[in-house]
Design a protein around this motif. Sequence first.
Motif, PDB file in Angstrom:
ATOM      1  N   TYR A 173       0.816  -1.214   0.000  1.00 34.80           N
ATOM      2  CA  TYR A 173       0.000   0.000   0.000  1.00 34.80           C
ATOM      3  C   TYR A 173       0.848   1.262   0.000  1.00 34.80           C
ATOM      4  O   TYR A 173       0.422   2.305  -0.508  1.00 34.80           O
ATOM      5  CB  TYR A 173      -0.981  -0.034   1.176  1.00 34.80           C
ATOM      6  CG  TYR A 173      -2.207  -0.854   0.859  1.00 34.80           C
ATOM      7  CD1 TYR A 173      -3.268  -0.312   0.156  1.00 34.80           C
ATOM      8  CD2 TYR A 173      -2.282  -2.199   1.212  1.00 34.80           C
ATOM      9  CE1 TYR A 173      -4.384  -1.062  -0.162  1.00 34.80           C
ATOM     10  CE2 TYR A 173      -3.384  -2.971   0.896  1.00 34.80           C
ATOM     11  CZ  TYR A 173      -4.428  -2.397   0.201  1.00 34.80           C
ATOM     12  OH  TYR A 173      -5.529  -3.156  -0.135  1.00 34.80           O
ATOM     13  N   VAL A 331      -8.444  -5.559  -3.362  1.00 30.10           N
ATOM     14  CA  VAL A 331      -8.866  -4.164  -3.447  1.00 30.10           C
ATOM     15  C   VAL A 331     -10.387  -4.063  -3.499  1.00 30.10           C
ATOM     16  O   VAL A 331     -10.936  -3.188  -4.141  1.00 30.10           O
ATOM     17  CB  VAL A 331      -8.235  -3.480  -4.689  1.00 30.10           C
ATOM     18  CG1 VAL A 331      -6.749  -3.302  -4.500  1.00 30.10           C
ATOM     19  CG2 VAL A 331      -8.529  -4.267  -5.961  1.00 30.10           C
ATOM     20  N   GLY A 334     -11.576  -0.884  -2.499  1.00 28.52           N
ATOM     21  CA  GLY A 334     -11.168   0.094  -3.498  1.00 28.52           C
ATOM     22  C   GLY A 334     -12.184   0.192  -4.622  1.00 28.52           C
ATOM     23  O   GLY A 334     -12.447   1.293  -5.147  1.00 28.52           O
ATOM     24  N   THR A 338     -14.154   3.618  -5.698  1.00 27.91           N
ATOM     25  CA  THR A 338     -14.130   4.092  -7.086  1.00 27.91           C
ATOM     26  C   THR A 338     -15.539   4.224  -7.643  1.00 27.91           C
ATOM     27  O   THR A 338     -15.862   5.196  -8.343  1.00 27.91           O
ATOM     28  CB  THR A 338     -13.311   3.117  -7.961  1.00 27.91           C
ATOM     29  OG1 THR A 338     -11.988   3.026  -7.443  1.00 27.91           O
ATOM     30  CG2 THR A 338     -13.255   3.608  -9.405  1.00 27.91           C
ATOM     31  N   GLU A 348      -8.776   7.441  -4.411  1.00 31.75           N
ATOM     32  CA  GLU A 348      -7.954   6.236  -4.332  1.00 31.75           C
ATOM     33  C   GLU A 348      -6.831   6.395  -3.321  1.00 31.75           C
ATOM     34  O   GLU A 348      -6.534   5.484  -2.551  1.00 31.75           O
ATOM     35  CB  GLU A 348      -7.380   5.910  -5.710  1.00 31.75           C
ATOM     36  CG  GLU A 348      -6.580   4.623  -5.736  1.00 31.75           C
ATOM     37  CD  GLU A 348      -6.077   4.274  -7.117  1.00 31.75           C
ATOM     38  OE1 GLU A 348      -5.368   3.257  -7.248  1.00 31.75           O
ATOM     39  OE2 GLU A 348      -6.375   5.021  -8.064  1.00 31.75           O
ATOM     40  N   PHE A 351      -8.206   6.169   0.213  1.00 27.31           N
ATOM     41  CA  PHE A 351      -8.484   4.780   0.567  1.00 27.31           C
ATOM     42  C   PHE A 351      -7.197   4.042   0.915  1.00 27.31           C
ATOM     43  O   PHE A 351      -7.131   3.317   1.914  1.00 27.31           O
ATOM     44  CB  PHE A 351      -9.190   4.093  -0.599  1.00 27.31           C
ATOM     45  CG  PHE A 351      -9.182   2.592  -0.499  1.00 27.31           C
ATOM     46  CD1 PHE A 351      -9.952   1.943   0.463  1.00 27.31           C
ATOM     47  CD2 PHE A 351      -8.394   1.825  -1.339  1.00 27.31           C
ATOM     48  CE1 PHE A 351      -9.942   0.565   0.568  1.00 27.31           C
ATOM     49  CE2 PHE A 351      -8.380   0.448  -1.243  1.00 27.31           C
ATOM     50  CZ  PHE A 351      -9.156  -0.187  -0.294  1.00 27.31           C
ATOM     51  N   ASN A 352      -6.167   4.213   0.101  1.00 26.05           N
ATOM     52  CA  ASN A 352      -4.898   3.522   0.350  1.00 26.05           C
ATOM     53  C   ASN A 352      -4.279   3.941   1.678  1.00 26.05           C
ATOM     54  O   ASN A 352      -3.692   3.117   2.395  1.00 26.05           O
ATOM     55  CB  ASN A 352      -3.920   3.784  -0.791  1.00 26.05           C
ATOM     56  CG  ASN A 352      -4.290   3.050  -2.060  1.00 26.05           C
ATOM     57  OD1 ASN A 352      -4.938   2.006  -2.006  1.00 26.05           O
ATOM     58  ND2 ASN A 352      -3.904   3.588  -3.206  1.00 26.05           N
TER      59      ASN A 352
END
Length: 575
Positions: A173, A331, A334, A338, A348, A351-352
Motif C-alpha cells: 500500500y 482491493v 477500493g 471508485t 484512491e 483509501f490507500n
Amino acid sequence: MTAEPKLAARPEAYQRSIPSADDSLSDVVHDGSLAFTRVRGNNGSEATYQEASGAPVESNSPLGYHVGWLTIIFLNVNQMIGTGVFSLPGTILKATGSVGLALVYWAIGAVMALAGFATYLELASYFPNRSGSEVVYLEQAYPRPKYLFPITYAVQSVILSFSSSNAIVMSRYVWRIANKTPSDWQMKGVAVAAYTLAVIFVLVHNKYSLWAINVLGVVKITTLVFISITGLVVLGGHVPRVPQPGANFRDAFDGTTTNGNDLSTALVSIVFAYSGYANAFNVVNEIKNPVPSIKRYGFVSVAIVSALYMLCNVAYFAAVDKVAFAKSKEVAAGVFFTTVFGASGAAETAFNVLVLLSAFGNLVASLVGQSRMIREIGRQGVLPWTGFWIGTRPFGTPIGPYALKWVMTFIMIVAPPAGDAFQFVVSLRTYPEAMFGLAMAVGVFVIRKRRSRNRLPRSQFRVWNVFLVFYNAIQVFLLVMPWWPPKGGPYAGDVSFWYATYCVTGIGIMVVCVLYYFAWIFVIPSWRGYRIRAEVLKAQDDSITSHKLVKVPVTEVEKWDAEHSEAGELRDRRR
C-alpha cells in the motif's frame, strides 16, 4: 472474598495440605501427581488455583497496569480489523456464489467470534493473574506429561514467530500511494522498514504504544463507520453514480454454490477476518480487575467489529455490481470507493492511506499481544537464557520477545523468493496454530472436570456449552478443511506443488517438537544421570519472577525435592 474449597474425606492422593497461620505459603490441593497452589496477584483479581509446575504468578506486573477499558477494546479492534474487511468480501462472494450466502457467512463469523471470546474469557477467569493467553491455558490444561505442552508450544512459537505477510501488505500500500510498481527487493525493503518502525513504536515506551493503539483503533472505526454511512446513503438512492442501489439484494441467494471446497474456503476466510478477538487476553496481568473488565469491554469490541463488518458488506453490495465485485481481490473496498466517488486520484489515495493505517495498527496490536505470549513462554523456563526473554529493561518493555519477532520477520521477508516459497512460509504457521487451538478449546472441558473433582472454587465466568461446542467444531474444521483438494486437482492450490504440503510440514514440526521434548526431559537426563526440575528465578531486583529448568543430579533429587515447594521455591525463603 473467594471461598475456600471444601474437601470431603478423600484418598491419600487427594489430601489437601493447609499451612499454618504464620506461613506465607498458599494453600495446596493435591490431585495425584498434580499440586494446585492458591495464588493471587495485585491486579485486583480473585485468588485462584493453578498447577504448581506452571510459571509462578508475578504479584506486580513489571509491564505496569496501563491497559484500561479503551485499550481493551482497541487491542481487539486493531487485531481484528487489519486488511481483511477491505480485501476478503470479494473473495467470499466469489466462493459462496451469492450475496445472500455471503452475508450469512459474515453473520456466522460474528457468532464464531463471540463463542471464541467467551471460551477465552472462561479460561482467563481461571488464571486472571497470568498474561499470555494460549501459553497459560495450554500449560494448565495439560500439566502432564510435565513440560510437554510448554516446550512444544515454545519451539513452534520461536520457529514460526514472524509477521511477514502483514509487513508485505503495508509495503504494497505504500507503493500504491506512491503510484509506483516496485521490484521484489524494493517491496521487501519497505516491508522491513515498516515492520522496524512498528517494533520501535512498541519497544521504546509501553504506555505510549498502548495510547497509539487507541488512536489507530479510532481511525479504523471511523473508516468503517464512514463506509457504512456511505452505503446507507447509496441505498437511499442519493448517489447518482449508482443507479440501482438495491439490485444485488433482489433474489439475493441466486447463484449460491453447492461446491464443498468453495464453501469451506469461504468459511476459512471468514475465520481469518474475525481473528483477533482474543488479543486483550494476552495482557490480562496488566489489567485491573481483568475478568469483569474484559467481559464488558472485550464484548463491546467484538460487537462493534461484527456490526461494522455487516454494515460494510451491505454498503459494498449496495454500490457495486456483484459480478464485478466477485472479481475483485485485495482491493474490494477500493472498487467500492471508485464506484461511489469516481476514479479520482484523491479518492484512491485516501483509501490507500486508510488501509495503510489499518495494517499498521494491526502490526502494532499484534506485536503487543505476541510479545506477552513469548515472554510468558520465557517465564515457563523452557527457553534458554531465561533472563533475556523476561527482562523489561531499559524501557520497561519486553525487549527480548520484540527482538525475536523482528529477527524472524526480517528473515521471512528477505529470505523466501516471491511466489510459491513465500506463500508456503506464510501458510506454514496456520496448521500448528489450529492444532493448539483445538487443544486449548478441548482444554476447557479438561479444566472444568479437574476443578470439579477437586472442589476448587467456581470461576467468575462460564461459557455456554453450546458456544463451547460450536467453537470446538470450528477448530476441527480448520484442521480438516485444508486436506480437501481444490477443484482443479492436487496441484491447483495457492502453490504449484501439492496443495497440502504446508499441513504435512506443520505436522512434521510438531513431531520434531515432541521428539525434542522427550530427548531433553527424559533420554538425555537418564543418560547423563540427572533430572529436570523447575526452580523459581528472581530478576531485576526481585521485580520479575519466573521458572528456570535446572539439572539436578540423581543422587541429590530427593534432597532437592525436600528443600523446594511444588512450585520450585526454596521453603526456607518463604517466611
